[in-house]
Design an enzyme around this catalytic site. Structure first.
Site, mmCIF file in Angstrom:
data_model
loop_
_atom_site.group_PDB
_atom_site.id
_atom_site.type_symbol
_atom_site.label_atom_id
_atom_site.label_comp_id
_atom_site.label_asym_id
_atom_site.label_seq_id
_atom_site.Cartn_x
_atom_site.Cartn_y
_atom_site.Cartn_z
ATOM 1 N N ASN A 9 -5.142 2.164 -13.323
ATOM 2 C CA ASN A 9 -4.213 1.225 -12.676
ATOM 3 C C ASN A 9 -2.783 1.727 -12.840
ATOM 4 O O ASN A 9 -2.476 2.446 -13.786
ATOM 5 C CB ASN A 9 -4.350 -0.149 -13.364
ATOM 6 N N HIS A 65 1.119 0.274 -13.272
ATOM 7 C CA HIS A 65 1.814 -0.968 -13.624
ATOM 8 C C HIS A 65 3.324 -0.693 -13.696
ATOM 9 O O HIS A 65 3.742 0.296 -14.303
ATOM 10 C CB HIS A 65 1.295 -1.472 -14.975
ATOM 11 N N LYS A 117 -6.241 -8.892 -8.220
ATOM 12 C CA LYS A 117 -7.371 -9.610 -8.810
ATOM 13 C C LYS A 117 -7.754 -8.940 -10.121
ATOM 14 O O LYS A 117 -7.599 -7.718 -10.265
ATOM 15 C CB LYS A 117 -8.582 -9.565 -7.870
ATOM 16 N N ILE A 118 -8.297 -9.738 -11.021
ATOM 17 C CA ILE A 118 -8.769 -9.159 -12.282
ATOM 18 C C ILE A 118 -10.270 -8.939 -12.170
ATOM 19 O O ILE A 118 -11.028 -9.858 -11.829
ATOM 20 C CB ILE A 118 -8.407 -10.093 -13.461
ATOM 21 N N GLY A 171 0.783 -1.239 0.000
ATOM 22 C CA GLY A 171 0.000 0.000 0.000
ATOM 23 C C GLY A 171 0.812 1.284 0.000
ATOM 24 O O GLY A 171 0.321 2.320 0.439
ATOM 25 N N ASN A 222 1.601 2.992 -2.622
ATOM 26 C CA ASN A 222 0.893 3.901 -3.541
ATOM 27 C C ASN A 222 -0.356 4.472 -2.880
ATOM 28 O O ASN A 222 -0.673 5.645 -3.049
ATOM 29 C CB ASN A 222 0.527 3.184 -4.844
HETATM 30 C C1 GRF Z 1 3.518 -1.443 -7.496
HETATM 31 O O1 GRF Z 1 4.774 -1.704 -8.011
HETATM 32 C C2 GRF Z 1 2.482 -1.359 -8.601
HETATM 33 O O2 GRF Z 1 2.990 -0.835 -9.778
HETATM 34 C C3 GRF Z 1 2.118 -2.815 -8.795
HETATM 35 O O3 GRF Z 1 2.115 -3.355 -7.487
HETATM 36 C C4 GRF Z 1 2.997 -2.603 -6.655
HETATM 37 C C5 GRF Z 1 2.199 -2.152 -5.472
HETATM 38 O O4 GRF Z 1 2.989 -1.552 -4.496
HETATM 39 N N1 GRF Z 1 0.879 -2.946 -9.529
HETATM 40 P P1 GRF Z 1 2.327 -0.873 -3.228
HETATM 41 O O5 GRF Z 1 1.410 -1.911 -2.570
HETATM 42 O O6 GRF Z 1 1.567 0.336 -3.677
HETATM 43 O O7 GRF Z 1 3.486 -0.502 -2.331
#
Ligand code: GRF
Length: 192
Positions: free
Chosen positions: A112, A114, A96-97, A20, A22
């Site tokens: 999203n 990535h 999950k998709i 988490g 992000n």
């Molecule tokens: C990130 O690298 C994101 O790009 C990918 O999963 C990771 C999540 O990291 N989809 P966090 O849980 O936000 O630290």
């Protein structure tokens, strides 16, 4: 920067499965006046996700979902989001998709992040694949979500140089720092 959680902010739900970072970063930016969104809901398919701690820390509602029957679960989440008047969904490490029907109902309002320069390296293990292919650069991408994995229209992308001594772990760290820059910027871009 002035801080404000104003009535005009776009109500946003962040979907997570793990750490988490992000999510935490989006919460931070959402409190700045210049960023037109507020984080109102955290959804996790994993009750052990470390990122769930930010619910208590920042007083944001959380919902843990058990994914048994995908379609039924997606319908339940959809109804919950509608009830909570959520206008934007940010997937941030959500493993999950989502079903076609779910995406259709939130068309244009799910994004999203990535950890690769899409369209390169959709799916998992992006850093290892970039290093194995001797790529000079990798990076991260914020994109709209469609029913095809990691495929929707790109909103923002940042390049990161791959050094000879980089491992998947060191590269992931470097890229994560850039993720924290582009995710809030991408939201701002689509909402302005
Ligand atoms: C990130 O690298 C994101 O790009 C990918 O999963 C990771 C999540 O990291 N989809 P966090 O849980 O936000 O630290």
């Amino acid at each position: 920067m002035k801080k404000l959680i104003g009535p005009k902010k776009v109500k946003t739900a962040v979907f997570i499965s793990g750490k988490g970072s992000n999510l935490k970063n989006l919460i931070k930016f959402s409190r700045f006046k210049k960023y037109p969104f507020s984080i109102n809901l955290i959804i996790s398919n994993n009750k052990k996700a470390k990122g769930l701690k930010y619910s208590k820390k920042y007083n944001i509602e959380k919902k843990i979902i058990k994914y048994d029957k995908k379609l039924k679960t997606d319908k339940m989440i959809l109804n919950f989001l509608i009830k909570k008047k959520i206008e934007l969904i940010c997937l941030a490490g959500f493993m999950k998709i989502l079903s076609k029907n779910f995406i259709k109902n939130f068309k244009g309002k799910i994004i999203n992040i990535h950890p690769s320069l899409l369209p390169k390296y959709k799916g998992l293990n992006t850093h290892l694949r970039a290093i194995k292919n001797n790529d000079k650069f990798s990076g991260c991408t914020v994109h709209h979500v469609t029913s095809k994995l990691d495929t929707g229209k790109i909103i923002l992308q940042i390049k990161v140089k791959i050094d000879k001594k980089d491992t998947p772990e060191t590269l992931a760290k470097k890229i994560l720092k850039k993720e924290h820059l582009i995710y809030p910027a991408a939201i701002k871009k689509i909402l302005n």
